[in-house]
Design a protein around this motif. Structure first.
Motif, PDB file in Angstrom:
ATOM      1  N   ALA A  70       0.820  -1.221   0.000  1.00  0.00           N
ATOM      2  CA  ALA A  70       0.000   0.000   0.000  1.00  0.00           C
ATOM      3  C   ALA A  70       0.848   1.263   0.000  1.00  0.00           C
ATOM      4  O   ALA A  70       0.368   2.318  -0.387  1.00  0.00           O
ATOM      5  CB  ALA A  70      -0.932   0.008   1.207  1.00  0.00           C
ATOM      6  N   GLY A  71       2.082   1.181   0.448  1.00  0.00           N
ATOM      7  CA  GLY A  71       2.935   2.352   0.538  1.00  0.00           C
ATOM      8  C   GLY A  71       3.180   2.749   1.981  1.00  0.00           C
ATOM      9  O   GLY A  71       2.530   2.254   2.904  1.00  0.00           O
ATOM     10  N   PHE A  72       4.101   3.677   2.166  1.00  0.00           N
ATOM     11  CA  PHE A  72       4.525   4.046   3.518  1.00  0.00           C
ATOM     12  C   PHE A  72       3.420   4.755   4.308  1.00  0.00           C
ATOM     13  O   PHE A  72       3.096   4.349   5.420  1.00  0.00           O
ATOM     14  CB  PHE A  72       5.776   4.932   3.439  1.00  0.00           C
ATOM     15  N   ILE A  73       2.845   5.818   3.750  1.00  0.00           N
ATOM     16  CA  ILE A  73       1.843   6.612   4.479  1.00  0.00           C
ATOM     17  C   ILE A  73       0.588   5.787   4.786  1.00  0.00           C
ATOM     18  O   ILE A  73       0.140   5.776   5.942  1.00  0.00           O
ATOM     19  CB  ILE A  73       1.494   7.905   3.703  1.00  0.00           C
ATOM     20  N   PRO A  74       0.001   5.089   3.806  1.00  0.00           N
ATOM     21  CA  PRO A  74      -1.162   4.260   4.158  1.00  0.00           C
ATOM     22  C   PRO A  74      -0.828   3.169   5.176  1.00  0.00           C
ATOM     23  O   PRO A  74      -1.649   2.852   6.037  1.00  0.00           O
ATOM     24  CB  PRO A  74      -1.599   3.645   2.830  1.00  0.00           C
ATOM     25  N   SER A  75       0.370   2.614   5.096  1.00  0.00           N
ATOM     26  CA  SER A  75       0.771   1.596   6.058  1.00  0.00           C
ATOM     27  C   SER A  75       0.861   2.166   7.461  1.00  0.00           C
ATOM     28  O   SER A  75       0.374   1.556   8.424  1.00  0.00           O
ATOM     29  CB  SER A  75       2.113   0.981   5.675  1.00  0.00           C
ATOM     30  N   ILE A  76       1.477   3.319   7.591  1.00  0.00           N
ATOM     31  CA  ILE A  76       1.577   3.963   8.908  1.00  0.00           C
ATOM     32  C   ILE A  76       0.189   4.270   9.457  1.00  0.00           C
ATOM     33  O   ILE A  76      -0.097   4.033  10.630  1.00  0.00           O
ATOM     34  CB  ILE A  76       2.431   5.252   8.816  1.00  0.00           C
ATOM     35  N   PHE A  77      -0.687   4.798   8.597  1.00  0.00           N
ATOM     36  CA  PHE A  77      -2.049   5.110   9.016  1.00  0.00           C
ATOM     37  C   PHE A  77      -2.763   3.851   9.498  1.00  0.00           C
ATOM     38  O   PHE A  77      -3.399   3.850  10.553  1.00  0.00           O
ATOM     39  CB  PHE A  77      -2.811   5.770   7.854  1.00  0.00           C
ATOM     40  N   GLY A  78      -2.661   2.773   8.738  1.00  0.00           N
ATOM     41  CA  GLY A  78      -3.291   1.512   9.128  1.00  0.00           C
ATOM     42  C   GLY A  78      -2.728   0.953  10.422  1.00  0.00           C
ATOM     43  O   GLY A  78      -3.476   0.455  11.271  1.00  0.00           O
ATOM     44  N   LEU A  79      -1.414   1.036  10.594  1.00  0.00           N
ATOM     45  CA  LEU A  79      -0.789   0.532  11.821  1.00  0.00           C
ATOM     46  C   LEU A  79      -1.198   1.365  13.031  1.00  0.00           C
ATOM     47  O   LEU A  79      -1.389   0.833  14.133  1.00  0.00           O
ATOM     48  CB  LEU A  79       0.723   0.497  11.668  1.00  0.00           C
ATOM     49  N   ILE A  80      -1.354   2.675  12.839  1.00  0.00           N
ATOM     50  CA  ILE A  80      -1.811   3.541  13.945  1.00  0.00           C
ATOM     51  C   ILE A  80      -3.240   3.186  14.335  1.00  0.00           C
ATOM     52  O   ILE A  80      -3.582   3.147  15.520  1.00  0.00           O
ATOM     53  CB  ILE A  80      -1.660   5.024  13.578  1.00  0.00           C
ATOM     54  N   ILE A  81      -4.094   2.915  13.348  1.00  0.00           N
ATOM     55  CA  ILE A  81      -5.469   2.505  13.645  1.00  0.00           C
ATOM     56  C   ILE A  81      -5.471   1.180  14.413  1.00  0.00           C
ATOM     57  O   ILE A  81      -6.201   1.025  15.400  1.00  0.00           O
ATOM     58  CB  ILE A  81      -6.305   2.417  12.355  1.00  0.00           C
ATOM     59  N   CYS A  82      -4.642   0.231  13.987  1.00  0.00           N
ATOM     60  CA  CYS A  82      -4.541  -1.052  14.702  1.00  0.00           C
ATOM     61  C   CYS A  82      -4.039  -0.848  16.123  1.00  0.00           C
ATOM     62  O   CYS A  82      -4.543  -1.474  17.069  1.00  0.00           O
ATOM     63  CB  CYS A  82      -3.625  -2.007  13.950  1.00  0.00           C
ATOM     64  N   TRP A  83      -3.055   0.027  16.288  1.00  0.00           N
ATOM     65  CA  TRP A  83      -2.542   0.311  17.632  1.00  0.00           C
ATOM     66  C   TRP A  83      -3.630   0.921  18.501  1.00  0.00           C
ATOM     67  O   TRP A  83      -3.805   0.525  19.660  1.00  0.00           O
ATOM     68  CB  TRP A  83      -1.346   1.261  17.559  1.00  0.00           C
ATOM     69  N   ALA A  84      -4.382   1.884  17.970  1.00  0.00           N
ATOM     70  CA  ALA A  84      -5.440   2.536  18.742  1.00  0.00           C
ATOM     71  C   ALA A  84      -6.508   1.526  19.161  1.00  0.00           C
ATOM     72  O   ALA A  84      -6.966   1.533  20.309  1.00  0.00           O
ATOM     73  CB  ALA A  84      -6.059   3.674  17.940  1.00  0.00           C
ATOM     74  N   PHE A  85      -6.902   0.652  18.245  1.00  0.00           N
ATOM     75  CA  PHE A  85      -7.888  -0.380  18.574  1.00  0.00           C
ATOM     76  C   PHE A  85      -7.366  -1.296  19.673  1.00  0.00           C
ATOM     77  O   PHE A  85      -8.086  -1.613  20.629  1.00  0.00           O
ATOM     78  CB  PHE A  85      -8.241  -1.187  17.323  1.00  0.00           C
ATOM     79  N   THR A  86      -6.125  -1.715  19.557  1.00  0.00           N
ATOM     80  CA  THR A  86      -5.522  -2.584  20.568  1.00  0.00           C
ATOM     81  C   THR A  86      -5.449  -1.892  21.921  1.00  0.00           C
ATOM     82  O   THR A  86      -5.744  -2.493  22.960  1.00  0.00           O
ATOM     83  CB  THR A  86      -4.115  -3.028  20.120  1.00  0.00           C
ATOM     84  N   TYR A  87      -5.073  -0.619  21.924  1.00  0.00           N
ATOM     85  CA  TYR A  87      -4.979   0.141  23.178  1.00  0.00           C
ATOM     86  C   TYR A  87      -6.343   0.258  23.852  1.00  0.00           C
ATOM     87  O   TYR A  87      -6.476   0.000  25.043  1.00  0.00           O
ATOM     88  CB  TYR A  87      -4.386   1.522  22.904  1.00  0.00           C
TER      89      TYR A  87
END
Length: 129
Positions: free
Chosen positions: A33-50
């Motif tokens: 997906a690329g760097f920016i979409p990947s970072i965005f997706g990983l941040i969403i996953c982190w927020a959900f996990t938190y």
């Protein structure tokens, strides 16, 4: 004391299992997906996990407090209450406890299958080279 050791051991076990699957799978799967979409997706996953870990912490604490109140035990609980099965039993009754146990069995079996499958693939690639 033994209580401190069990809390530290449980924390390390939780951290190891939480970090293991996500840190291996998510970056590799979002690479295309690329760097920016990947970072965005990983941040969403982190927020959900938190958020889910904070909800789980609060439910566990509440269950242990309710159990100590119900059993007329002092506020310093011995650590027996507050697990997922006791939370499910308090919230949903015996049927919820059985369903939760079944879902945990399914989850842990799926994790074992995923790790074994990927590990087997990696090992076969190493030996065929």
């Amino acid at each position: 004391s033994s209580s401190d050791g069990s809390i530290a051991g449980a924390s390390l076990l939780f951290a190891g299992t939480a970090v293991g699957a996500g840190m291996l799978a998510l970056p590799a799967e979002t690479l295309s997906a690329g760097f920016i979409p990947s970072i965005f997706g990983l941040i969403i996953c982190w927020a959900f996990t938190y958020v889910t870990s904070m909800v789980t912490l609060e439910a566990s604490w509440l269950a242990s407090q309710l159990e100590s109140t119900d059993n007329n035990i002092a506020a310093s609980n011995d650590g027996d209450g507050g697990g997922f099965l006791s939370i499910a039993k308090m919230a949903f009754g015996p049927g919820g406890e059985i369903i939760t146990a079944g879902l945990f069995w399914f989850l842990l079996t799926a994790i074992i299958v995923a790790y074994s499958g990927e590990g087997g693939q990696i090992i076969s690639e190493v030996f065929t080279e």
